[in-house]
Enzyme design. Structure first.
Site, PDB file in Angstrom:
ATOM      1  N   SER A 106       0.852  -1.188   0.000  1.00 33.00           N
ATOM      2  CA  SER A 106       0.000   0.000   0.000  1.00 33.00           C
ATOM      3  C   SER A 106       0.893   1.245   0.000  1.00 33.00           C
ATOM      4  O   SER A 106       2.072   1.168  -0.347  1.00 33.00           O
ATOM      5  CB  SER A 106      -0.929  -0.040   1.215  1.00 33.00           C
ATOM      6  OG  SER A 106      -1.943   0.937   1.094  1.00 33.00           O
ATOM      7  N   ASN A 107       0.334   2.381   0.363  1.00 30.36           N
ATOM      8  CA  ASN A 107       1.119   3.621   0.371  1.00 30.36           C
ATOM      9  C   ASN A 107       0.624   4.532   1.486  1.00 30.36           C
ATOM     10  O   ASN A 107      -0.276   4.178   2.240  1.00 30.36           O
ATOM     11  CB  ASN A 107       1.034   4.310  -0.999  1.00 30.36           C
ATOM     12  CG  ASN A 107      -0.392   4.672  -1.350  1.00 30.36           C
ATOM     13  OD1 ASN A 107      -1.015   5.497  -0.689  1.00 30.36           O
ATOM     14  ND2 ASN A 107      -0.935   4.046  -2.375  1.00 30.36           N
ATOM     15  N   ARG A 108       1.206   5.716   1.593  1.00 27.83           N
ATOM     16  CA  ARG A 108       0.995   6.582   2.745  1.00 27.83           C
ATOM     17  C   ARG A 108      -0.250   7.448   2.678  1.00 27.83           C
ATOM     18  O   ARG A 108      -0.454   8.299   3.533  1.00 27.83           O
ATOM     19  CB  ARG A 108       2.193   7.524   2.904  1.00 27.83           C
ATOM     20  CG  ARG A 108       3.476   6.823   3.249  1.00 27.83           C
ATOM     21  CD  ARG A 108       4.603   7.842   3.354  1.00 27.83           C
ATOM     22  NE  ARG A 108       5.875   7.205   3.608  1.00 27.83           N
ATOM     23  CZ  ARG A 108       6.253   6.768   4.806  1.00 27.83           C
ATOM     24  NH1 ARG A 108       5.474   6.907   5.849  1.00 27.83           N
ATOM     25  NH2 ARG A 108       7.432   6.199   4.955  1.00 27.83           N
ATOM     26  N   SER A 109      -1.075   7.293   1.673  1.00 25.69           N
ATOM     27  CA  SER A 109      -2.243   8.174   1.561  1.00 25.69           C
ATOM     28  C   SER A 109      -3.171   8.036   2.776  1.00 25.69           C
ATOM     29  O   SER A 109      -3.520   6.931   3.177  1.00 25.69           O
ATOM     30  CB  SER A 109      -3.021   7.833   0.289  1.00 25.69           C
ATOM     31  OG  SER A 109      -4.233   8.545   0.265  1.00 25.69           O
ATOM     32  N   ALA A 127      -4.728   7.535  -4.143  1.00 23.36           N
ATOM     33  CA  ALA A 127      -3.369   7.105  -4.467  1.00 23.36           C
ATOM     34  C   ALA A 127      -3.436   5.616  -4.811  1.00 23.36           C
ATOM     35  O   ALA A 127      -3.296   4.751  -3.949  1.00 23.36           O
ATOM     36  CB  ALA A 127      -2.439   7.359  -3.287  1.00 23.36           C
TER      37      ALA A 127
END
Ligand code: CTP
Ligand code: CA
Length: 227
Positions: free
Chosen positions: A33-36, A100
């Site tokens: 996943s990512n930091r959004s 994102a």
């Protein structure tokens, strides 16, 4: 042109917003996943609602409550987001893609938990579908498409290319290398970039204020008012 800024200016308009990250499973309990945080997309949904729009919010997994008065569709993966968005974009006059979306997913997620005594697993990645590009292909006359771009280098060149490739009305460019911009914070520092190369740099402001600035700039075609 009518002055559309401000209260109730989106009455009768359906706005589809995407927010948050996606999660791409490695096995039943792990994901990429990512930091959004989803804050920018949720601020947009709330601002559009407060202007009288019918708002559909397609959201990846975030720690934010459903905004009242907004139809929230929760998804996890990029594939689920694609399906949810394509289904609902047909009836939306405005689509704003603040999510994102993961660019890659594990090609073959394991059916069972990967155990640590397996030989160090090599994870093969496969590209996800670019949802905004698909929307750009299907864009209807009068439909407005707004993208976001988080960049760390060659900001303007990259933004310009994304506008072209995704058939956007404008893109909200976020220099995520600046403190006070981007992920997990309450403020943003953005530059709006238009298809003709025009750019508009906004000062550091709350995500709600960025949302209002974006809504102020939607190039909506209106039926001329009678009476
Ligand atoms: N986007 C999308 N689907 C994807 C990837 C991105 O809809 N699979 C959308 C994002 O929601 C955003 C815009 O495309 O509005 C730009 O995303 P960004 O990650 O900045 O650009 P990419 O085209 O993915 O290119 P790159 O990550 O290589 O910079
Ligand atoms: Ca990307």
């Amino acid at each position: 042109a009518a002055l559309l800024a401000g209260r109730r200016s989106l009455e009768g308009v359906t706005v589809l917003v995407t927010a948050g990250p996606t999660r791409e499973p490695l096995d039943p309990i792990r994901f990429l996943s990512n930091r959004s945080s989803g804050k920018m997309g949720y601020a947009l949904a709330e601002a559009a609602r407060d202007r009288g729009a019918r708002v559909v919010l397609v959201s990846g997994p975030v720690h934010l409550p459903d905004p009242p008065g907004v139809e929230v569709v929760r998804v996890e993966t990029a594939a689920e987001m694609l399906e949810a968005v394509l289904q609902r974009a047909a009836t939306a006059q405005v689509v704003i893609k603040a999510a994102a979306v993961a660019d890659f997913r594990p090609a073959r997620p394991a059916a069972h938990k990967i155990k640590k005594d397996t030989a160090a697993p090599l994870v093969e990645l496969a590209p996800t579908v670019d949802i905004l590009r698909e929307l750009g292909r299907r864009k209807r006359p009068g439909q407005v498409l707004v993208g976001f771009a988080a960049e760390t280098h060659d900001l303007l060149d990259n933004a310009q290319r994304k506008i072209r490739e995704k058939n956007l009305d404008f893109i909200v460019l976020n220099d995520v290398t600046q403190p006070g911009a981007g992920f997990e914070v309450d403020t943003n520092i953005v530059t709006l970039v238009y298809p003709d190369g025009r750019r508009e740099s906004l000062p550091a402001m709350s995500k709600r204020a960025v949302a209002e600035a974006i809504l102020d700039r939607l190039p909506l075609e209106r039926e001329p008012e009678t009476g």
